[in-house]
Design a protein around this motif. Sequence first.
Motif, short mmCIF file in Angstrom:
data_model
loop_
_atom_site.label_atom_id
_atom_site.label_comp_id
_atom_site.label_asym_id
_atom_site.label_seq_id
_atom_site.Cartn_x
_atom_site.Cartn_y
_atom_site.Cartn_z
N GLU A 69 0.84 -1.19 0.00
CA GLU A 69 0.00 0.00 0.00
C GLU A 69 0.88 1.25 0.00
O GLU A 69 1.93 1.28 0.64
N PRO A 72 -1.70 7.72 -2.90
CA PRO A 72 -2.39 7.66 -4.18
C PRO A 72 -1.50 8.13 -5.33
O PRO A 72 -0.92 9.21 -5.28
N ARG A 78 -3.32 2.81 -5.75
CA ARG A 78 -2.90 3.06 -4.37
C ARG A 78 -1.92 2.00 -3.89
O ARG A 78 -1.68 1.85 -2.71
#
Length: 84
Positions: A69, A72, A78
């Motif tokens: 992760e 953005p 993401r």
Amino acid sequence: MSTETQTRGARKMRKGVVVSKMGAKSVVVAVSYRERHPVYGKIVTRTKKYHVHDEADTAKVGDEVAIMETRPMSATKRWRIVAK
């Protein structure tokens, strides 16, 4: 302003297979997991697709990759590739 260093929270990690090459530095990774059906109790395989940033632009369809992760990168991206 404090001189202490701030620690980042743990980032989510997933392993999956590249299923599509979207364009320059972008791929779609499918991550599968198994879970028990809430009513019938049978084990079912679920798949979730993630739009992933590939900075090196080396991932090909069928490659197994680890993703993490991140901030953005675009409207849908993401995640980023951390290992092939």
